[in-house]
Design an enzyme around this catalytic site. Structure first.
Site, short mmCIF file in Angstrom:
data_model
loop_
_atom_site.label_atom_id
_atom_site.label_comp_id
_atom_site.label_asym_id
_atom_site.label_seq_id
_atom_site.Cartn_x
_atom_site.Cartn_y
_atom_site.Cartn_z
CE LYS A 73 -1.23 -9.96 -8.49
NZ LYS A 73 -0.67 -9.47 -7.29
NE ARG A 93 4.96 -13.47 -0.52
CZ ARG A 93 3.70 -12.83 -1.36
NH1 ARG A 93 2.81 -12.68 -0.59
NH2 ARG A 93 2.95 -12.76 -3.03
CB SER A 137 -2.69 -8.20 -1.37
OG SER A 137 -2.47 -7.41 -0.84
CG HIS A 160 1.66 -4.59 0.37
ND1 HIS A 160 1.19 -4.93 1.29
CD2 HIS A 160 2.18 -6.10 -0.61
CE1 HIS A 160 0.38 -5.84 -0.26
NE2 HIS A 160 1.06 -6.50 -1.46
O1 PNS Z 1 2.02 -6.11 -6.07
P1 PNS Z 1 2.04 -6.76 -7.23
O2 PNS Z 1 0.67 -6.78 -7.97
O3 PNS Z 1 3.03 -7.91 -7.43
O4 PNS Z 1 2.81 -5.50 -8.03
C1 PNS Z 1 3.28 -5.87 -9.38
C2 PNS Z 1 3.47 -4.43 -9.55
C3 PNS Z 1 2.60 -3.12 -10.11
C4 PNS Z 1 4.67 -3.99 -9.43
C5 PNS Z 1 4.05 -4.44 -11.45
O5 PNS Z 1 2.97 -5.33 -11.85
C6 PNS Z 1 4.25 -3.43 -12.26
O6 PNS Z 1 4.79 -2.75 -12.24
N1 PNS Z 1 2.75 -2.52 -12.49
C7 PNS Z 1 3.17 -1.44 -13.61
C8 PNS Z 1 3.04 -0.87 -15.38
C9 PNS Z 1 4.49 -1.76 -15.05
O7 PNS Z 1 5.51 -0.99 -15.23
N2 PNS Z 1 4.80 -2.92 -16.24
C10 PNS Z 1 5.68 -3.57 -15.98
C11 PNS Z 1 6.18 -4.94 -15.02
S1 PNS Z 1 5.14 -5.48 -15.10
#
Ligand code: PNS
Length: 169
Positions: free
Chosen positions: A41, A95, A132, A17
């Site tokens: 998650k 990745r 993570s 990250h």
């Molecule tokens: O690190 P991650 O878990 O891959 O990140 C995922 C993340 C946080 C980018 C995604 O879940 C997100 O954008 N969450 C915020 C809520 C949202 O906008 N949801 C719609 C898109 S999935």
């Protein structure tokens, strides 16, 4: 002023990250690291702890144009947060092909919701194995996770994971 958003659950922040945040801070004038819930998650660290760990990692990397924000309340949707901070782009690391598939789908969604572009940066080879989820899985089972963590947060995160491990016994 160019503005980027680096969203993620950051549970916890890893060296992978941090590398993407560093790259984004070189490409954009302002970078918002947006810490989010991921409904898919179950987190190990609460949102505020995840933010604090990120702030410490960012500070120790001397990144002056990076700020850490929470995606909560009426700005919990990434697309809304991007509109709020007038983001030019969302920046995420990839990745492998599986990451690409997920990020590609989310980039289409976010473009449709907020007309914001997504820039995908390839992970450095030394970070390809880091996630993570694996970090927590290794740590909770007694393995060493120090090589996957920013030095500034290594002791704190390791201690917390060891505590979980101990609690399970
Ligand atoms: O690190 P991650 O878990 O891959 O990140 C995922 C993340 C946080 C980018 C995604 O879940 C997100 O954008 N969450 C915020 C809520 C949202 O906008 N949801 C719609 C898109 S999935």
């Amino acid at each position: 002023m160019t503005v980027a958003v680096c969203p993620g659950s950051y549970d916890p922040v890893t060296l992978g990250h941090l590398d993407i945040i560093v790259q984004a801070s070189k490409l954009f004038d302002v970078v918002h690291v947006a810490v989010s819930k991921n409904v898919l998650k179950l987190p190990m660290f609460d949102l505020h702890t995840r933010k604090k760990l990120l702030e410490e990692a960012v500070k120790s990397s001397k990144l002056k144009n990076v700020q850490v924000d929470l995606l909560v309340g009426k700005n919990s949707l990434l697309a809304d947060f991007c509109k709020l901070v007038k983001a030019d782009a969302i920046v995420k690391g990839v990745r492998d092909a599986r990451d690409f598939e997920n990020e590609f789908a989310m980039s289409l969604l976010n473009y449709n919701l907020a007309q914001v572009e997504t820039i995908l940066l390839p992970a450095k080879s030394q970070n390809l194995h880091i996630s993570s989820s694996y970090l927590k899985n290794v740590g909770i089972n007694g393995g060493s996770v120090a090589s996957m963590l920013p030095e500034a947060v290594c002791a704190q995160v390791t201690k917390e994971i060891e505590k979980r491990n101990f609690e399970e016994l």
